[in-house]
Design a protein around this motif. Structure first.
Motif, PDB file in Angstrom:
ATOM      1  N   GLU A  13      87.528  52.935  48.305  1.00 32.67           N
ATOM      2  CA  GLU A  13      87.345  51.839  47.352  1.00 32.67           C
ATOM      3  C   GLU A  13      88.665  51.123  47.145  1.00 32.67           C
ATOM      4  N   THR A  14      88.606  49.788  47.205  1.00 30.65           N
ATOM      5  CA  THR A  14      89.761  48.958  46.899  1.00 30.65           C
ATOM      6  C   THR A  14      89.403  48.105  45.684  1.00 30.65           C
ATOM      7  N   GLU A  15      90.267  47.197  45.336  1.00 32.77           N
ATOM      8  CA  GLU A  15      90.000  46.338  44.175  1.00 32.77           C
ATOM      9  C   GLU A  15      88.686  45.575  44.324  1.00 32.77           C
ATOM     10  N   ARG A  16      88.444  45.034  45.531  1.00 31.92           N
ATOM     11  CA  ARG A  16      87.258  44.187  45.719  1.00 31.92           C
ATOM     12  C   ARG A  16      86.231  44.745  46.683  1.00 31.92           C
ATOM     13  N   GLN A  76      81.951  46.365  52.321  1.00 30.78           N
ATOM     14  CA  GLN A  76      80.995  45.835  51.346  1.00 30.78           C
ATOM     15  C   GLN A  76      81.733  45.181  50.195  1.00 30.78           C
ATOM     16  N   SER A  77      81.296  43.984  49.827  1.00 30.48           N
ATOM     17  CA  SER A  77      81.851  43.298  48.657  1.00 30.48           C
ATOM     18  C   SER A  77      81.325  43.978  47.403  1.00 30.48           C
ATOM     19  N   ARG A  82      76.934  42.951  49.163  1.00 26.51           N
ATOM     20  CA  ARG A  82      76.592  42.636  50.551  1.00 26.51           C
ATOM     21  C   ARG A  82      77.689  43.130  51.497  1.00 26.51           C
ATOM     22  N   VAL A  83      77.280  43.476  52.715  1.00 26.45           N
ATOM     23  CA  VAL A  83      78.228  43.835  53.767  1.00 26.45           C
ATOM     24  C   VAL A  83      78.810  42.543  54.322  1.00 26.45           C
ATOM     25  N   ILE A  84      80.136  42.451  54.340  1.00 21.31           N
ATOM     26  CA  ILE A  84      80.805  41.225  54.793  1.00 21.31           C
ATOM     27  C   ILE A  84      81.568  41.432  56.096  1.00 21.31           C
ATOM     28  N   GLY A  85      81.600  42.676  56.592  1.00 23.59           N
ATOM     29  CA  GLY A  85      82.302  42.953  57.837  1.00 23.59           C
ATOM     30  C   GLY A  85      82.256  44.431  58.154  1.00 23.59           C
ATOM     31  N   THR A  86      82.989  44.797  59.200  1.00 25.03           N
ATOM     32  CA  THR A  86      83.110  46.203  59.583  1.00 25.03           C
ATOM     33  C   THR A  86      84.564  46.513  59.914  1.00 25.03           C
ATOM     34  N   ARG A 107      82.457  34.969  58.881  1.00 30.90           N
ATOM     35  CA  ARG A 107      83.250  33.749  58.731  1.00 30.90           C
ATOM     36  C   ARG A 107      83.378  33.237  57.294  1.00 30.90           C
ATOM     37  N   PRO A 108      82.337  33.340  56.450  1.00 31.92           N
ATOM     38  CA  PRO A 108      82.508  32.865  55.065  1.00 31.92           C
ATOM     39  C   PRO A 108      83.572  33.629  54.280  1.00 31.92           C
ATOM     40  N   HIS A 109      84.005  34.751  54.828  1.00 30.68           N
ATOM     41  CA  HIS A 109      84.951  35.608  54.105  1.00 30.68           C
ATOM     42  C   HIS A 109      86.350  35.591  54.711  1.00 30.68           C
ATOM     43  N   TRP A 110      86.573  34.722  55.686  1.00 30.48           N
ATOM     44  CA  TRP A 110      87.899  34.591  56.286  1.00 30.48           C
ATOM     45  C   TRP A 110      88.863  33.969  55.267  1.00 30.48           C
ATOM     46  N   ASN A 111      90.149  34.268  55.456  1.00 28.58           N
ATOM     47  CA  ASN A 111      91.241  33.651  54.684  1.00 28.58           C
ATOM     48  C   ASN A 111      91.152  33.926  53.185  1.00 28.58           C
ATOM     49  N   ARG A 112      90.601  35.085  52.824  1.00 29.19           N
ATOM     50  CA  ARG A 112      90.523  35.463  51.412  1.00 29.19           C
ATOM     51  C   ARG A 112      91.172  36.822  51.168  1.00 29.19           C
TER      52      ARG A 112
END
Length: 195
Positions: A13-16, A76-77, A82-86, A107-112
């Protein structure tokens, strides 16, 4: 001394984010991510053309979990669920206490900062729980954003491996980055005393 029980991976678990094993219930989210040609452009897997491709990927991953083999976990966000990547280990050398990591993000979660956050967490797991001496990663030179993720996560650029990887019909040059356990410990100690 190196140790790992990947068959019983405990979620991180991380902050987000929550980094956890994939389940078949994640198939739709995985399809959303993996059906995007921009996401699969620089990785070794092919774009998913149907949800059946995503289910097949998850089933293969579940087999890897059962065997205790290196595999991918869901990113997971915590905000959306939702799962946003692996992210996960591509390979592990028990003899040398070394592992290679890989990741992909929708892609919607890039650069964040999500990829960096997930990679930092996996590096911490590798160093503190698995007692790895070295964690490394490769990125296609045409994808410098991935290299920036590695460097922000504390990895150092080592050099270019010319035409190391055959991907989607072409030999590509890749850059290798790594972090050693002593570097990880030094940075952790520096953060602990920082004001």
């Amino acid at each position: 001394m190196f140790r790992a029980d990947l068959a019983n991976f405990t979620p991180l678990e991380t902050e987000r984010l929550l980094i956890r094993p994939l389940t078949l219930a994640d198939a739709q989210d995985i399809y959303q991510i993996s059906s995007d040609d921009a996401v699969s452009r620089y990785v070794l897997w092919d774009t998913h053309r149907s949800i059946a491709d995503s289910r097949a990927f998850i089933k293969q991953t579940l087999r890897q979990y059962r065997m205790g083999e290196p595999s991918s976990w869901a990113i997971q966000s915590k905000e959306t669920g939702r799962v946003i990547g692996t992210i996960g280990f591509v390979s592990i050398s028990r003899e040398h206490a070394c592992a290679e990591v890989g990741y992909s993000l929708g892609r919607p979660h890039w650069n964040r900062g999500y990829a960096t956050e997930a990679l930092r967490s996996l590096i911490a797991y590798g160093m503190e729980t698995m007692h790895l001496n070295r964690i490394e990663a490769l990125y296609d030179l045409n994808n410098p954003a991935s290299g920036r993720v590695m460097q922000k996560a504390g990895m150092l650029r080592e050099g270019i491996l010319r035409q190391k990887v055959y991907n989607k019909g072409h030999y590509v040059d890749v850059c290798i980055c790594s972090i050693l356990s002593r570097e990880y410990r030094t940075r952790k100690a520096q953060r602990a005393v920082a004001p």
